[in-house]
Design a protein around this motif. Structure first.
Motif, PDB file in Angstrom:
ATOM      1  N   LYS A  54       4.679  -0.825 -10.618  1.00  0.00           N
ATOM      2  CA  LYS A  54       4.729  -2.241 -10.532  1.00  0.00           C
ATOM      3  C   LYS A  54       7.026  -2.222 -10.813  1.00  0.00           C
ATOM      4  N   TRP A  55       7.324  -2.582  -9.922  1.00  0.00           N
ATOM      5  CA  TRP A  55       8.669  -2.954  -9.818  1.00  0.00           C
ATOM      6  C   TRP A  55       9.084  -4.204  -9.730  1.00  0.00           C
ATOM      7  N   LYS A 114       0.716  -0.789  -0.093  1.00  0.00           N
ATOM      8  CA  LYS A 114      -0.008  -0.113  -0.068  1.00  0.00           C
ATOM      9  C   LYS A 114       1.101   1.145   0.166  1.00  0.00           C
ATOM     10  N   TYR A 115       0.796   1.675  -0.587  1.00  0.00           N
ATOM     11  CA  TYR A 115       1.619   3.759  -1.239  1.00  0.00           C
ATOM     12  C   TYR A 115       1.284   4.237   0.342  1.00  0.00           C
ATOM     13  N   MET A 151      22.714 -23.194   0.148  1.00  0.00           N
ATOM     14  CA  MET A 151      23.510 -22.718   0.603  1.00  0.00           C
ATOM     15  C   MET A 151      24.728 -21.810  -0.676  1.00  0.00           C
ATOM     16  N   MET A 152      23.407 -20.690  -0.987  1.00  0.00           N
ATOM     17  CA  MET A 152      24.353 -20.014  -2.187  1.00  0.00           C
ATOM     18  C   MET A 152      24.582 -18.364  -1.167  1.00  0.00           C
ATOM     19  N   ASN A 153      24.646 -17.436  -1.648  1.00  0.00           N
ATOM     20  CA  ASN A 153      24.457 -16.085  -1.446  1.00  0.00           C
ATOM     21  C   ASN A 153      23.836 -15.467  -2.257  1.00  0.00           C
ATOM     22  N   HIS A 154      22.862 -14.263  -2.211  1.00  0.00           N
ATOM     23  CA  HIS A 154      22.270 -14.198  -2.264  1.00  0.00           C
ATOM     24  C   HIS A 154      22.091 -12.621  -2.803  1.00  0.00           C
ATOM     25  N   PRO A 155      22.002 -11.934  -3.430  1.00  0.00           N
ATOM     26  CA  PRO A 155      22.210 -10.769  -3.190  1.00  0.00           C
ATOM     27  C   PRO A 155      20.830 -10.303  -4.128  1.00  0.00           C
ATOM     28  N   MET A 156      20.294  -9.567  -3.050  1.00  0.00           N
ATOM     29  CA  MET A 156      18.566  -9.286  -3.707  1.00  0.00           C
ATOM     30  C   MET A 156      18.382  -7.846  -4.336  1.00  0.00           C
ATOM     31  N   HIS A 157      17.912  -7.574  -4.963  1.00  0.00           N
ATOM     32  CA  HIS A 157      17.366  -6.290  -5.339  1.00  0.00           C
ATOM     33  C   HIS A 157      16.264  -5.673  -5.439  1.00  0.00           C
ATOM     34  N   LEU A 158      15.557  -4.626  -4.669  1.00  0.00           N
ATOM     35  CA  LEU A 158      14.484  -4.374  -5.456  1.00  0.00           C
ATOM     36  C   LEU A 158      14.382  -2.691  -6.044  1.00  0.00           C
ATOM     37  N   HIS A 159      13.506  -2.625  -6.997  1.00  0.00           N
ATOM     38  CA  HIS A 159      14.162  -1.697  -7.536  1.00  0.00           C
ATOM     39  C   HIS A 159      12.939  -0.894  -7.712  1.00  0.00           C
ATOM     40  N   GLY A 160      13.342   0.636  -7.012  1.00  0.00           N
ATOM     41  CA  GLY A 160      12.146   2.156  -6.933  1.00  0.00           C
ATOM     42  C   GLY A 160      11.866   2.225  -5.892  1.00  0.00           C
ATOM     43  N   MET A 161      12.136   1.836  -4.294  1.00  0.00           N
ATOM     44  CA  MET A 161      12.482   2.100  -3.639  1.00  0.00           C
ATOM     45  C   MET A 161      13.829   1.575  -1.985  1.00  0.00           C
ATOM     46  N   TRP A 162      14.286   2.070  -1.048  1.00  0.00           N
ATOM     47  CA  TRP A 162      14.863   1.877  -0.912  1.00  0.00           C
ATOM     48  C   TRP A 162      14.941   0.171   0.439  1.00  0.00           C
ATOM     49  N   SER A 163      15.939  -0.725   0.256  1.00  0.00           N
ATOM     50  CA  SER A 163      15.730  -1.354   1.507  1.00  0.00           C
ATOM     51  C   SER A 163      16.735  -1.141   3.129  1.00  0.00           C
ATOM     52  N   ASP A 164      16.283  -0.517   3.576  1.00  0.00           N
ATOM     53  CA  ASP A 164      16.896  -0.212   4.491  1.00  0.00           C
ATOM     54  C   ASP A 164      16.842  -1.498   6.191  1.00  0.00           C
ATOM     55  N   GLY A 217      13.507 -17.307 -11.914  1.00  0.00           N
ATOM     56  CA  GLY A 217      12.468 -17.557 -11.384  1.00  0.00           C
ATOM     57  C   GLY A 217      12.792 -17.594  -9.800  1.00  0.00           C
ATOM     58  N   MET A 218      13.751 -16.698  -8.766  1.00  0.00           N
ATOM     59  CA  MET A 218      14.100 -16.069  -7.704  1.00  0.00           C
ATOM     60  C   MET A 218      13.593 -14.637  -8.008  1.00  0.00           C
ATOM     61  N   PHE A 219      12.304 -14.135  -8.354  1.00  0.00           N
ATOM     62  CA  PHE A 219      12.305 -12.810  -9.008  1.00  0.00           C
ATOM     63  C   PHE A 219      10.184 -12.910  -8.698  1.00  0.00           C
ATOM     64  N   ARG A 220      10.236 -11.966  -8.206  1.00  0.00           N
ATOM     65  CA  ARG A 220       8.804 -11.147  -7.948  1.00  0.00           C
ATOM     66  C   ARG A 220       8.449  -9.440  -8.209  1.00  0.00           C
ATOM     67  N   GLU A 221       7.465  -9.344  -8.763  1.00  0.00           N
ATOM     68  CA  GLU A 221       6.921  -8.392  -9.143  1.00  0.00           C
ATOM     69  C   GLU A 221       6.119  -7.981  -7.926  1.00  0.00           C
ATOM     70  N   VAL A 222       6.597  -6.232  -7.557  1.00  0.00           N
ATOM     71  CA  VAL A 222       6.293  -6.174  -6.271  1.00  0.00           C
ATOM     72  C   VAL A 222       5.458  -4.467  -7.022  1.00  0.00           C
ATOM     73  N   HIS A 223       3.946  -4.669  -6.180  1.00  0.00           N
ATOM     74  CA  HIS A 223       2.917  -3.147  -6.850  1.00  0.00           C
ATOM     75  C   HIS A 223       2.210  -3.055  -5.616  1.00  0.00           C
ATOM     76  N   VAL A 224       3.245  -1.370  -5.895  1.00  0.00           N
ATOM     77  CA  VAL A 224       1.807  -0.883  -4.917  1.00  0.00           C
ATOM     78  C   VAL A 224       1.017   0.616  -5.540  1.00  0.00           C
ATOM     79  N   SER A 225       0.544   0.009  -4.877  1.00  0.00           N
ATOM     80  CA  SER A 225      -0.404   1.454  -5.214  1.00  0.00           C
ATOM     81  C   SER A 225      -1.691   1.565  -3.965  1.00  0.00           C
TER      82      SER A 225
END
Length: 359
Positions: free
Chosen positions: A338-339, A277-278, A291-304, A351-359
């Motif tokens: 949509k991010w 929610k916006y 057992m692998m490192n995963h660099p997770m990246h969110l577009h459009g918004m900061w990860s605090d 496969g390790m991917f999602r869309e994030v919808h902010v509305s």
């Protein structure tokens, strides 16, 4: 080129497709002043690990008219990149030897036996001598042999009966994870969705730990001062000090032998978007079941990134989730649209991917 005594700002950007690098400049201390383009309180280190898509800004002050080698070795020690910091084009620095090939421990399997700060000897290590370890520091465990010293065979792990909770009533077939809006993350146990069970998932972390002060496999107890996420503090007060109103749990899942990747056991093409929610403030809880490192990246918004000091929470756009670990950060949904939200390892992304919808 540099002049003796001057301060030099170096910006490191990991633009690789799959490789994590461990970066140091032998003979020079580095003062880290920014992470992912955001200023932090300065930290003096000898070395730092940089995941795919991460950036770090460092300041160095060469005191001698000599060449220094900027040395970036791949996490699996299969090779390195190098540069030269020098007062004269004719001078080059000595290239150090590669560090030993790192061995993953029980901690990196999410088994909760934290030996990262101890000198354990061989009995706590897993034997990877026969493994093909790729340049992102990841290992194929399909050929594990069991040794009497406690080295473990996970090639045929079926963890359904090994102390797992009954999740038959859980429905988590989409990407939104479990909503803990009424709970504190510190009180939540690890729960695996029904969608995490099957041939597409070959491991589930039973007791992952927050390991912000762990430099990571291959960097523990190496005699050098290594940057960790626990060192990161925003230079300025936390921009949005609000507590999260709800939490979203996301398990990073996969089958390393088949190289299948997903979130909560669900690949992107079968997943629902994450709905925000916006204006809301949410907490994302990652559990790395691999057992692998995963660099997770969110577009459009900061990860605090939650590092323990709410007054100076550092902001990142890419957060590395270590093997068998968990990590949390806050997100302010301040950008409608949509991010993309994904692991930045190119062969995981589909496969390790999602869309994030902010509305």
């Amino acid at each position: 080129l540099f002049k003796k005594g001057e301060k030099v700002l170096l910006r490191f950007i990991n633009s690789a497709a799959m490789t994590f690098f461990d970066v140091r400049i032998p003979g020079l201390k580095m003062t880290v002043v920014a992470a992912d383009g955001q200023y932090i309180q300065p930290v003096s280190v000898d070395e730092f690990r940089i995941g795919v898509a991460e950036t770090y800004d460092v300041i160095v002050e060469p005191e001698h008219d000599m060449a220094y080698t900027v040395f970036a070795q791949a996490i699996d020690r299969s090779g390195y990149a190098r540069g030269t910091l020098t007062p004269d084009y004719a001078l080059t620095g000595e290239v150090p030897a590669l560090d030993p090939v790192p061995l993953l421990t029980h901690t990196d399997m999410g088994m909760g036996m934290d030996h990262s700060m101890h000198n354990m000897g061989n009995s706590s290590q897993m034997d990877h001598s026969q493994h093909n370890m790729n340049s992102s520091g990841q290992m194929d465990h399909s050929q594990h042999n069991m040794h009497s010293s406690g080295k473990m065979d996970h090639s045929k792990h079926n963890m359904n009966s090994s102390g797992q909770m009954d999740h038959s009533q859980h429905s988590m077939a989409n990407s939104r994870g479990m909503d803990h809006s009424m709970h504190s993350n510190s009180s939540q146990g690890i729960k695996h969705a029904d969608t995490e069970y099957g041939p597409h998932v070959d491991m589930r972390a039973d007791n992952p730990q927050y390991r912000l002060d762990d430099p990571g496999v291959g960097l523990r107890n190496n005699g050098r001062r290594v940057l960790t996420y626990a060192d990161l503090k925003n230079l300025n007060p936390t921009p949005d000090p609000r507590d999260p109103t709800r939490e979203i749990d996301l398990h990073l899942t996969g089958n390393m032998s088949r190289y299948m990747w997903s979130i909560n056991g669900v690949k992107y093409s079968d997943a629902d978007p994450i709905q925000l929610k916006y204006g809301e403030r949410v907490r994302i809880n990652f559990v790395n079941d691999t057992m692998m490192n995963h660099p997770m990246h969110l577009h459009g918004m900061w990860s605090d990134l939650e590092t323990g000091d709410d007054r100076y929470i550092p902001r990142k756009h890419t957060v590395v989730v270590q093997p068998g670990a968990k990590i949390s950060y806050r997100v302010t949904a301040d950008a409608k649209g949509k991010w993309a939200y994904h692991c930045h390892l190119i062969y995981h992304m589909l496969g390790m991917f999602r869309e994030v919808h902010v509305s």
